[in-house]
Motif scaffolding. Structure first.
Motif, PDB file in Angstrom:
ATOM      1  N   ARG A   1     -49.552 -58.976  95.804  1.00  0.00           N
ATOM      2  CA  ARG A   1     -48.835 -59.422  97.002  1.00  0.00           C
ATOM      3  C   ARG A   1     -49.422 -58.752  98.230  1.00  0.00           C
ATOM      4  NH1 ARG A   1     -44.608 -58.534  92.597  1.00  0.00           N
ATOM      5  NH2 ARG A   1     -45.581 -56.511  92.761  1.00  0.00           N
ATOM      6  N   GLY A   2     -49.428 -59.470  99.336  1.00  0.00           N
ATOM      7  CA  GLY A   2     -50.057 -58.985 100.565  1.00  0.00           C
ATOM      8  C   GLY A   2     -49.554 -57.635 101.035  1.00  0.00           C
ATOM      9  N   TYR A   3     -48.278 -57.358 100.851  1.00  0.00           N
ATOM     10  CA  TYR A   3     -47.726 -56.083 101.328  1.00  0.00           C
ATOM     11  C   TYR A   3     -48.140 -54.893 100.464  1.00  0.00           C
ATOM     12  CZ  TYR A   3     -44.096 -57.022  97.807  1.00  0.00           C
ATOM     13  OH  TYR A   3     -43.417 -57.299  96.646  1.00  0.00           O
ATOM     14  N   GLU A   4     -48.862 -55.143  99.360  1.00  0.00           N
ATOM     15  CA  GLU A   4     -49.333 -54.059  98.497  1.00  0.00           C
ATOM     16  C   GLU A   4     -50.722 -53.557  98.895  1.00  0.00           C
ATOM     17  OE1 GLU A   4     -47.061 -55.362  94.408  1.00  0.00           O
ATOM     18  OE2 GLU A   4     -49.016 -56.251  94.829  1.00  0.00           O
TER      19      GLU A   4
ATOM     20  N   ARG B   1     -57.931 -44.420  86.361  1.00  0.00           N
ATOM     21  CA  ARG B   1     -59.374 -44.561  86.579  1.00  0.00           C
ATOM     22  C   ARG B   1     -59.597 -45.948  87.175  1.00  0.00           C
ATOM     23  NH1 ARG B   1     -64.107 -42.154  85.011  1.00  0.00           N
ATOM     24  NH2 ARG B   1     -65.879 -43.563  84.900  1.00  0.00           N
ATOM     25  N   TYR B   2     -60.077 -45.980  88.424  1.00  0.00           N
ATOM     26  CA  TYR B   2     -60.293 -47.237  89.133  1.00  0.00           C
ATOM     27  C   TYR B   2     -61.709 -47.736  88.865  1.00  0.00           C
ATOM     28  CZ  TYR B   2     -56.222 -45.486  91.587  1.00  0.00           C
ATOM     29  OH  TYR B   2     -54.982 -44.986  91.879  1.00  0.00           O
ATOM     30  N   LEU B   3     -61.835 -49.015  88.532  1.00  0.00           N
ATOM     31  CA  LEU B   3     -63.134 -49.583  88.190  1.00  0.00           C
ATOM     32  C   LEU B   3     -63.595 -50.638  89.193  1.00  0.00           C
ATOM     33  CD1 LEU B   3     -62.355 -49.973  84.385  1.00  0.00           C
ATOM     34  CD2 LEU B   3     -63.648 -48.128  85.492  1.00  0.00           C
ATOM     35  N   LYS B   4     -62.679 -51.499  89.630  1.00  0.00           N
ATOM     36  CA  LYS B   4     -62.984 -52.553  90.600  1.00  0.00           C
ATOM     37  C   LYS B   4     -61.771 -52.758  91.494  1.00  0.00           C
ATOM     38  CE  LYS B   4     -66.349 -55.338  88.074  1.00  0.00           C
ATOM     39  NZ  LYS B   4     -67.463 -54.558  88.472  1.00  0.00           N
ATOM     40  N   GLU B   5     -61.989 -53.394  92.623  1.00  0.00           N
ATOM     41  CA  GLU B   5     -60.908 -53.672  93.561  1.00  0.00           C
ATOM     42  C   GLU B   5     -60.007 -54.808  93.072  1.00  0.00           C
ATOM     43  OE1 GLU B   5     -62.440 -53.035  98.013  1.00  0.00           O
ATOM     44  OE2 GLU B   5     -63.468 -54.666  96.947  1.00  0.00           O
ATOM     45  N   LEU B   6     -58.755 -54.707  93.458  1.00  0.00           N
ATOM     46  CA  LEU B   6     -57.833 -55.838  93.413  1.00  0.00           C
ATOM     47  C   LEU B   6     -57.534 -56.200  94.856  1.00  0.00           C
ATOM     48  CD1 LEU B   6     -55.177 -54.946  90.683  1.00  0.00           C
ATOM     49  CD2 LEU B   6     -56.805 -56.855  90.654  1.00  0.00           C
ATOM     50  N   ARG B   7     -57.590 -57.506  95.169  1.00  0.00           N
ATOM     51  CA  ARG B   7     -57.391 -57.948  96.541  1.00  0.00           C
ATOM     52  C   ARG B   7     -56.282 -58.990  96.604  1.00  0.00           C
ATOM     53  NH1 ARG B   7     -61.352 -56.119  99.610  1.00  0.00           N
ATOM     54  NH2 ARG B   7     -61.667 -57.823 101.058  1.00  0.00           N
ATOM     55  N   ASP B   8     -55.880 -59.323  97.802  1.00  0.00           N
ATOM     56  CA  ASP B   8     -54.825 -60.304  98.027  1.00  0.00           C
ATOM     57  C   ASP B   8     -55.112 -61.597  97.275  1.00  0.00           C
ATOM     58  OD1 ASP B   8     -52.525 -61.418  99.110  1.00  0.00           O
ATOM     59  OD2 ASP B   8     -53.538 -62.108 100.920  1.00  0.00           O
ATOM     60  N   GLY B   9     -54.128 -62.074  96.533  1.00  0.00           N
ATOM     61  CA  GLY B   9     -54.273 -63.318  95.783  1.00  0.00           C
ATOM     62  C   GLY B   9     -54.784 -63.141  94.366  1.00  0.00           C
ATOM     63  N   ASP B  10     -55.315 -61.965  94.035  1.00  0.00           N
ATOM     64  CA  ASP B  10     -55.771 -61.721  92.660  1.00  0.00           C
ATOM     65  C   ASP B  10     -54.569 -61.673  91.717  1.00  0.00           C
ATOM     66  OD1 ASP B  10     -58.464 -61.502  93.294  1.00  0.00           O
ATOM     67  OD2 ASP B  10     -58.470 -59.306  93.328  1.00  0.00           O
ATOM     68  N   GLU B  11     -54.835 -61.962  90.463  1.00  0.00           N
ATOM     69  CA  GLU B  11     -53.865 -61.740  89.402  1.00  0.00           C
ATOM     70  C   GLU B  11     -54.477 -60.748  88.437  1.00  0.00           C
ATOM     71  OE1 GLU B  11     -53.116 -65.729  87.911  1.00  0.00           O
ATOM     72  OE2 GLU B  11     -51.213 -65.719  89.008  1.00  0.00           O
ATOM     73  N   VAL B  12     -53.629 -59.867  87.907  1.00  0.00           N
ATOM     74  CA  VAL B  12     -54.112 -58.826  87.012  1.00  0.00           C
ATOM     75  C   VAL B  12     -53.240 -58.786  85.762  1.00  0.00           C
ATOM     76  CG1 VAL B  12     -52.787 -56.995  88.182  1.00  0.00           C
ATOM     77  CG2 VAL B  12     -54.810 -56.395  86.850  1.00  0.00           C
TER      78      VAL B  12
END
Length: 140
Positions: free
Chosen positions: A12-15, A64-75
């Motif tokens: 979500r955008g606010y995250e 441990r962070y590996l790649k970015e999560l961005r607006d609109g992504d699903e995880v």
């Protein structure tokens, strides 16, 4: 043992932080959300825990962070329990973007806290077996 539990979460955008990717603290919230969904799938909710007189606590968390999560992504966030002989247990959670890219790994050391004595309970797997409807969901 059942397959590894997994839940899909939409970003979500606010995250987002000022870099335009998911704020680091939100990863911990995603992990907490997945753990609670796993507990619910196993038949454990807050009412069940209140009646039992104990609840899960997180004692330590490593992300441990590996790649970015961005607006609109699903995880997809997994939840896998690893039980030992002591008062604590480990929960490993893998975060994978919907396109298959590994995003992060969260590892937590947890326990079960007696609500009255405020102490960790011995033998958490045995205590959970007493209240769980579907033990396989928790790897029991």
């Amino acid at each position: 043992m059942a397959d590894v539990f997994q839940v899909r979460i939409g970003v979500r955008g606010y995250e987002l932080d000022v870099q335009g990717h998911v704020n680091q603290a939100v990863y911990i919230q995603y992990g907490e959300h997945a753990r609670w969904r796993c507990f619910h799938a196993a038949g454990i909710n807050t009412a069940v825990l209140m009646a039992a007189g104990f609840g899960p606590v997180v004692l330590e968390t490593n992300v441990r962070y590996l790649k970015e999560l961005r607006d609109g992504d699903e995880v997809d966030v997994t939840c896998q329990f690893h039980w030992g002989d002591g008062k604590t247990f480990r929960v490993e959670q893998d975060y994978t973007r919907a396109d298959g890219a590994p995003v992060a790994r969260l590892t937590s050391v947890c326990g079960l806290l007696d609500r009255e004595t405020r102490r960790l309970l011995a033998d958490p797997p045995a205590r959970l077996r007493e209240i769980v409807a579907d033990p396989a969901m928790l790897g029991l």
